[in-house]
Scaffold this active site. Structure first.
Site, mmCIF file in Angstrom:
data_model
loop_
_atom_site.group_PDB
_atom_site.id
_atom_site.type_symbol
_atom_site.label_atom_id
_atom_site.label_comp_id
_atom_site.label_asym_id
_atom_site.label_seq_id
_atom_site.Cartn_x
_atom_site.Cartn_y
_atom_site.Cartn_z
ATOM 1 N N LYS A 33 23.109 125.782 110.915
ATOM 2 C CA LYS A 33 23.664 125.651 109.850
ATOM 3 C C LYS A 33 25.083 126.490 109.972
ATOM 4 C CE LYS A 33 21.444 129.852 108.081
ATOM 5 N NZ LYS A 33 22.366 130.716 107.844
ATOM 6 N N THR A 34 25.158 127.656 110.377
ATOM 7 C CA THR A 34 26.714 128.177 110.594
ATOM 8 C C THR A 34 27.614 127.358 110.929
ATOM 9 O OG1 THR A 34 25.264 130.320 111.211
ATOM 10 C CG2 THR A 34 27.560 130.420 111.300
ATOM 11 N N ASP A 224 25.244 130.989 101.505
ATOM 12 C CA ASP A 224 24.515 130.800 102.757
ATOM 13 C C ASP A 224 23.077 131.679 102.183
ATOM 14 O OD1 ASP A 224 23.727 130.522 105.378
ATOM 15 O OD2 ASP A 224 24.815 132.124 106.150
ATOM 16 N N GLU A 225 22.102 131.108 103.210
ATOM 17 C CA GLU A 225 20.756 131.865 102.880
ATOM 18 C C GLU A 225 20.534 131.991 101.567
ATOM 19 O OE1 GLU A 225 19.234 132.550 105.334
ATOM 20 O OE2 GLU A 225 20.392 133.053 107.057
ATOM 21 N N GLN A 255 11.994 130.189 105.171
ATOM 22 C CA GLN A 255 12.475 131.397 105.750
ATOM 23 C C GLN A 255 12.746 132.499 104.620
ATOM 24 O OE1 GLN A 255 14.859 131.600 109.276
ATOM 25 N NE2 GLN A 255 15.191 129.212 108.981
ATOM 26 N N ARG A 608 12.129 132.830 116.241
ATOM 27 C CA ARG A 608 13.304 133.683 116.689
ATOM 28 C C ARG A 608 13.208 133.410 118.169
ATOM 29 N NH1 ARG A 608 16.200 133.555 113.358
ATOM 30 N NH2 ARG A 608 14.305 132.201 112.579
#
Length: 750
Positions: A33-34, A224-225, A255, A608
């Site tokens: 996504k970044t 973002d997020e 998340q 992770r």
């Protein structure tokens, strides 16, 4: 332009080039996504959109900095003109520009949580309330929750529901404390972190001309997020995007783990309701983890009822199964994990930094730390005391804050007698009372101290006031480093620390020197236009733990809570403490909503891991000073069994200490095993209801037996002659096992 698009998959490319209108990018864990956000912004600039018209909001300064650097590599230095940063940093910048509209000074101080707690502690004391009932951290959390819901002091005091809640909790004065806290912050020219968002909403609500100005300025808004946004952040972004409607939010509902901070998952779940013509792009290919880890994570999150549709997959190799380790205690769990890391490093030539140990609560780190130290494995704890929270650092920064804002009462109280000037707590308390009674700032009282005090103390206070005024004059003409160096020297701080020849004193002195180095680096940056002290303080006030990493030795095992691990990735991850009441937390199983958040937290932990994931639990653990029996977490049962490798690792005991030093063999629970080659076993064998251990002195070859964990089996041989009486049993599901009869619990089936 096409060069960087060539490196994207089809879904990523679509999300990058479709820039007009409301857009939601649902980004699964490890889906890049970044990169998509970076290229989307680069694509806008390449199309001719002025960087000044782009607003990109993140949740950490570190994420914003990394994204800006990536964009700069694609489009050049134009990227520096993008309005990019955290919600707090961007809106504090707007508030400083528009400060006069809400009657604040443009150089207002930003209180961190310690400043806020200190102020609340003073207020509770002044009101003669019980500080055990009105704990500063608890009161601050209550006020923070109100601000995040945009509940002002007046609304709080006039709402009978809040009043009833406070009375029911035994804290009827909460509203009064909130009122005094807000007044004192305002009088001190200070805002806490929640105020930065609360006051931005107030600014836009009460000054439509200001809102329109920024609506026209920000033609493209990206968040973002988005699943981590609260009500306040949701309203600000919605207002800013109302004119052009070019709002793009990126996130993953799976998340969403910050409800305790005010995050509202409904913001992302209901985003389509706000924008009926919404375009949705799904980033479903995971580039981070093995197939086993990705599929296991999917099998976990499918148990949640409320979620956005997506099918996360990967073309990465299948990878190894997920290890599940059972330990008899939290101490043994720590040792088993440390041993496993030691072995993995040796067998696969890995570094310490390739490993992370994740836990639900910070208290769990103790047993892990002890075990790692025994094996001389270097580690670092994320979320401990950060550099900017150390006393000596906060002391010097308090001096610098007071120079810029004389009304900053918390900074003033911190340094007025540092180093000691003979200005005691009793005198200071008296002066604070005078300031409050006359509705003036503490600095005003100090500046006219001769009206209320005489003698040596008055002279000391006058000397302190003159010192701060002299520093202020210096700050108006010199850069941040020159002023900070002058303050450190002339205040007496450096001399006092230098004269302390203890190890701790030396460390504190070096820390202050490191702060001065950081300020020097700030002023020496050729790209920075404003190198004055106020500019430095604005930047440092918005630094969070997630933005700092002062550990020079990077090759360390990382220990951190799962909440802190979000956004990170490691080759090998150990998630410890997988027990009911611990994870999921006993405080999060009262409702489906809370339980689903805990499950999302577990999903974050699992995702992770890149190559290898290990889950562990203990059958007993010390909690609140008592040894408690523990049950495996329900989350372990929710993972499809095909992805798990159930392990029962053991540690050396006195029965086999000599052998273990040579070959790591170990004895526990009556089963002789090799710790480096664990034996698989059924996940959860349920013994017969009438299970009662038999007297094994009558055990004979050929007998059928039942074991509480290994199930049914047939005795092949019994050796009663050796000192360690033992039997070889062939279990129906696990094959042959040698049991030490002094430990084994078997029921003979007649």
């Amino acid at each position: 332009m096409s060069d960087f698009l060539d490196g994207l998959n089809e879904a990523q490319s679509e999300a990058v080039v479709n820039t007009e209108g409301p857009t939601m990018i649902i980004a699964g864990a490890g889906s890049g996504k970044t990169r998509v956000l970076t290229y989307r912004i680069a694509h806008l600039i390449a199309k001719g959109v002025e960087p000044f018209h782009i607003l990109a909001l993140t949740f950490t300064n570190k994420a914003a900095s990394e994204m800006r650097q990536r964009i700069e590599k694609v489009v050049g230095t134009e990227a520096r003109n993008i309005w990019m940063g955290t919600f707090h940093s961007v809106f504090s910048k707007i508030l400083r520009i528009e400060a006069d509209k809400i009657n604040y000074p443009s150089d207002f101080t930003i209180y961190d949580s310690e400043d806020s707690k200190s102020l609340l502690k003073s207020i509770v004391k002044e009101l003669h309330l019980d500080d055990k009932v009105y704990k500063p951290s608890m009161v601050l959390a209550r006020i923070s929750a109100a601000k995040n819901r945009l509940v002002s002091v007046n609304e709080y005091l006039s709402n009978p529901i809040y009043k009833e809640d406070d009375i029911a909790s035994g804290r009827p004065e909460m509203g009064r404390i909130y009122k005094i806290y807000a007044e004192r912050c305002f009088k001190a020219g200070a805002m806490d972190f929640d105020d930065l968002l609360f006051n931005t909403n107030v600014l836009f609500r009460n000054h439509l001309d200001v809102l329109n100005k920024y609506q026209q300025k920000f033609q493209y808004v990206m968040v973002d997020e988005y699943q981590d946004t609260n009500v306040s952040q949701y309203l600000i972004t919605k207002k800013l995007a109302a004119v052009h409607q070019n709002i793009c939010v990126v996130g993953d509902d799976a998340q969403s783990i910050y409800a305790f901070r005010g995050a509202d998952i409904q913001n992302i779940l209901n985003f389509e309701n706000d924008y009926p013509d919404l375009k949705i792009f799904r980033l479903e290919q995971n580039y981070r983890s093995t197939q086993t880890i990705v599929e296991a994570a999917n099998s976990i999150i499918k148990h949640n009822t409320k979620q956005l549709r997506k099918n996360v997959w990967t073309s990465n190799p299948e990878g190894t199964k997920i290890d599940v380790i059972k330990a008899s205690s939290d101490t043994e769990e720590g040792k088993l994990i440390a041993n496993a890391i030691f072995e993995e490093k040796a067998q696969h030539n890995l570094r310490n930094r390739d490993f992370a140990i994740l836990y639900r609560t910070n208290a769990q780190s103790r047993s892990m730390e002890e075990a790692l130290r025994r094996l001389n494995i270097k580690y670092r704890i994320v979320g401990g005391l950060s550099f900017y929270q150390r006393k000596e650092i906060k002391d010097l920064i308090a001096y610098l804050r007071l120079i810029i804002n004389h009304n900053d009462e918390e900074a003033l109280k911190r340094v007025i007698n540092l180093p000691k000037r003979g200005i005691g707590d009793t005198t200071l308390a008296k002066l604070i009372v005078i300031a409050n009674e006359n509705d003036v700032t503490l600095w005003t009282v100090l500046s006219e101290v001769d009206k209320v005090l005489q003698g040596r103390t008055a002279s000391a206070i006058q000397g302190f006031v003159d010192l701060i005024k002299a520093f202020r004059i210096s700050a108006e003409a010199r850069d941040a480093y020159e002023v900070a160096a002058q303050v450190a020297k002339e205040s007496g701080m450096l001399r006092e620390l230098y004269e302390d020849k203890t190890v701790e004193g030396l460390s504190r002195y070096e820390n202050v020197q490191e702060l001065l180095n950081a300020i020097k680096e700030f002023t020496a940056n050729p790209e920075r236009e404003d190198t004055r002290l106020g500019s430095f303080l604005q930047e440092v006030a918005l630094i969070t733990d997630a933005d700092t990493d002062n550990d020079e030795d990077k090759d360390r095992v990382t220990l951190m809570t799962i909440h802190s691990a979000k956004g990170l990735e490691f080759k090998n991850v150990y998630v410890v403490g997988m027990e009911e009441g611990l994870f999921p937390s006993s405080m999060m199983i009262g409702s489906r909503q809370d339980l689903e958040e805990e499950r999302r937290l577990f999903y974050v932990a699992v995702t992770r891991a890149e190559h290898k994931l290990t889950l562990s639990f203990a059958t007993s653990r010390y909690r609140y000073g008592n040894l408690q029996s523990c049950e495996p977490s329900r989350f372990l049962e929710e993972i499809d069994r095909q992805y798990l490798k159930i392990q029962q690792r053991s540690l050396p005991t006195s029965l086999d200490r000599t052998a273990s030093s040579r070959n790591l063999s170990s004895v526990r629970g009556g089963v002789t095993k090799i710790a480096t080659n664990p034996v698989s076993r059924p996940a959860a064998y349920v013994p017969s209801e009438n299970f009662v251990p038999s007297d094994l002195r009558r055990l004979r070859d050929g007998m059928r037996v039942e074991h509480q964990k290994f199930g049914f089996g047939t005795v092949k041989t019994v050796d009663m002659a050796s000192p360690d009486k033992k039997a070889l049993v062939h279990f129906d599901l696990l094959g042959d096992k040698t049991l030490l009869l002094s430990f084994a619990k078997l029921m003979i089936i007649e």
